[in-house]
Design a protein around this motif. Structure first.
Motif, PDB file in Angstrom:
ATOM      1  N   GLU A  59       0.829  -1.204   0.000  1.00  0.00           N
ATOM      2  CA  GLU A  59       0.000   0.000   0.000  1.00  0.00           C
ATOM      3  C   GLU A  59       0.866   1.257   0.000  1.00  0.00           C
ATOM      4  N   LEU A  60       1.947   1.236   0.759  1.00  0.00           N
ATOM      5  CA  LEU A  60       2.856   2.385   0.810  1.00  0.00           C
ATOM      6  C   LEU A  60       3.490   2.633  -0.556  1.00  0.00           C
ATOM      7  N   GLU A  61       3.924   1.566  -1.218  1.00  0.00           N
ATOM      8  CA  GLU A  61       4.532   1.716  -2.548  1.00  0.00           C
ATOM      9  C   GLU A  61       3.535   2.290  -3.549  1.00  0.00           C
ATOM     10  N   GLN A  62       2.291   1.829  -3.505  1.00  0.00           N
ATOM     11  CA  GLN A  62       1.259   2.352  -4.405  1.00  0.00           C
ATOM     12  C   GLN A  62       0.977   3.819  -4.115  1.00  0.00           C
ATOM     13  N   LEU A  63       0.949   4.172  -2.839  1.00  0.00           N
ATOM     14  CA  LEU A  63       0.697   5.542  -2.433  1.00  0.00           C
ATOM     15  C   LEU A  63       1.802   6.472  -2.936  1.00  0.00           C
ATOM     16  N   VAL A  64       3.041   6.040  -2.790  1.00  0.00           N
ATOM     17  CA  VAL A  64       4.180   6.837  -3.255  1.00  0.00           C
ATOM     18  C   VAL A  64       4.114   7.021  -4.766  1.00  0.00           C
ATOM     19  N   ALA A  65       3.775   5.961  -5.495  1.00  0.00           N
ATOM     20  CA  ALA A  65       3.677   6.055  -6.952  1.00  0.00           C
ATOM     21  C   ALA A  65       2.608   7.075  -7.361  1.00  0.00           C
ATOM     22  N   ARG A  66       1.453   7.048  -6.679  1.00  0.00           N
ATOM     23  CA  ARG A  66       0.397   8.015  -6.998  1.00  0.00           C
ATOM     24  C   ARG A  66       0.849   9.436  -6.685  1.00  0.00           C
ATOM     25  N   MET A  67       1.539   9.616  -5.564  1.00  0.00           N
ATOM     26  CA  MET A  67       1.992  10.955  -5.183  1.00  0.00           C
ATOM     27  C   MET A  67       3.045  11.465  -6.165  1.00  0.00           C
ATOM     28  N   GLU A  68       3.932  10.580  -6.591  1.00  0.00           N
ATOM     29  CA  GLU A  68       4.960  10.980  -7.549  1.00  0.00           C
ATOM     30  C   GLU A  68       4.366  11.331  -8.899  1.00  0.00           C
ATOM     31  N   GLY A  69       3.169  10.818  -9.187  1.00  0.00           N
ATOM     32  CA  GLY A  69       2.500  11.140 -10.445  1.00  0.00           C
ATOM     33  C   GLY A  69       2.155  12.612 -10.554  1.00  0.00           C
ATOM     34  N   GLY A  70       2.024  13.288  -9.429  1.00  0.00           N
ATOM     35  CA  GLY A  70       1.798  14.728  -9.418  1.00  0.00           C
ATOM     36  C   GLY A  70       0.401  15.166  -9.806  1.00  0.00           C
ATOM     37  N   GLU A  71      -0.555  14.271  -9.841  1.00  0.00           N
ATOM     38  CA  GLU A  71      -1.905  14.636 -10.259  1.00  0.00           C
ATOM     39  C   GLU A  71      -2.879  14.751  -9.083  1.00  0.00           C
ATOM     40  N   MET A  72      -2.366  14.773  -7.868  1.00  0.00           N
ATOM     41  CA  MET A  72      -3.227  14.887  -6.689  1.00  0.00           C
ATOM     42  C   MET A  72      -3.353  16.349  -6.277  1.00  0.00           C
ATOM     43  N   SER A  73      -4.507  16.658  -5.692  1.00  0.00           N
ATOM     44  CA  SER A  73      -4.670  18.007  -5.144  1.00  0.00           C
ATOM     45  C   SER A  73      -3.830  18.113  -3.874  1.00  0.00           C
ATOM     46  N   LEU A  74      -3.690  19.317  -3.383  1.00  0.00           N
ATOM     47  CA  LEU A  74      -2.923  19.530  -2.159  1.00  0.00           C
ATOM     48  C   LEU A  74      -3.542  18.745  -1.002  1.00  0.00           C
ATOM     49  N   ASP A  75      -4.866  18.812  -0.895  1.00  0.00           N
ATOM     50  CA  ASP A  75      -5.543  18.106   0.192  1.00  0.00           C
ATOM     51  C   ASP A  75      -5.347  16.588   0.064  1.00  0.00           C
ATOM     52  N   GLU A  76      -5.457  16.059  -1.141  1.00  0.00           N
ATOM     53  CA  GLU A  76      -5.228  14.625  -1.365  1.00  0.00           C
ATOM     54  C   GLU A  76      -3.784  14.253  -1.051  1.00  0.00           C
TER      55      GLU A  76
END
Length: 85
Positions: free
Chosen positions: A23-40
């Protein structure tokens, strides 16, 4: 009729660690994608810190178990296993 609890309602520690790490690895990958809002991003970062701490705690517990197996009388003095090459 009384309900009986499952034989093992807890996830085994190794499986729990693997799940948290995945789950941590998936979370990091999503965050590195740069498509999340600040709140997300902040929510994900907070969840990631919790997962990281859980993984660290699991690793520390596993290390203690290994030390206890290597030297049950003095686990703090147990020598790590070094295979001969």
């Amino acid at each position: 009729m009384a309900k009986t609890a499952p034989a093992s309602s807890k996830t085994p520690p190794a499986a729990d660690f693997e799940h948290s790490l995945d789950e941590l690895e998936q979370l990091v990958a999503r965050m590195e994608g740069g498509e999340m809002s600040l709140d997300e991003s902040l929510t994900s970062f907070e969840r990631g810190i919790g997962l990281y701490r859980h993984c660290q705690q699991s690793l520390q517990q596993a290390e203690l178990r290994v030390r206890l197996l290597l030297d049950p009388d003095a686990p703090e003095n147990a020598e790590p296993f070094e295979p001969e090459l």
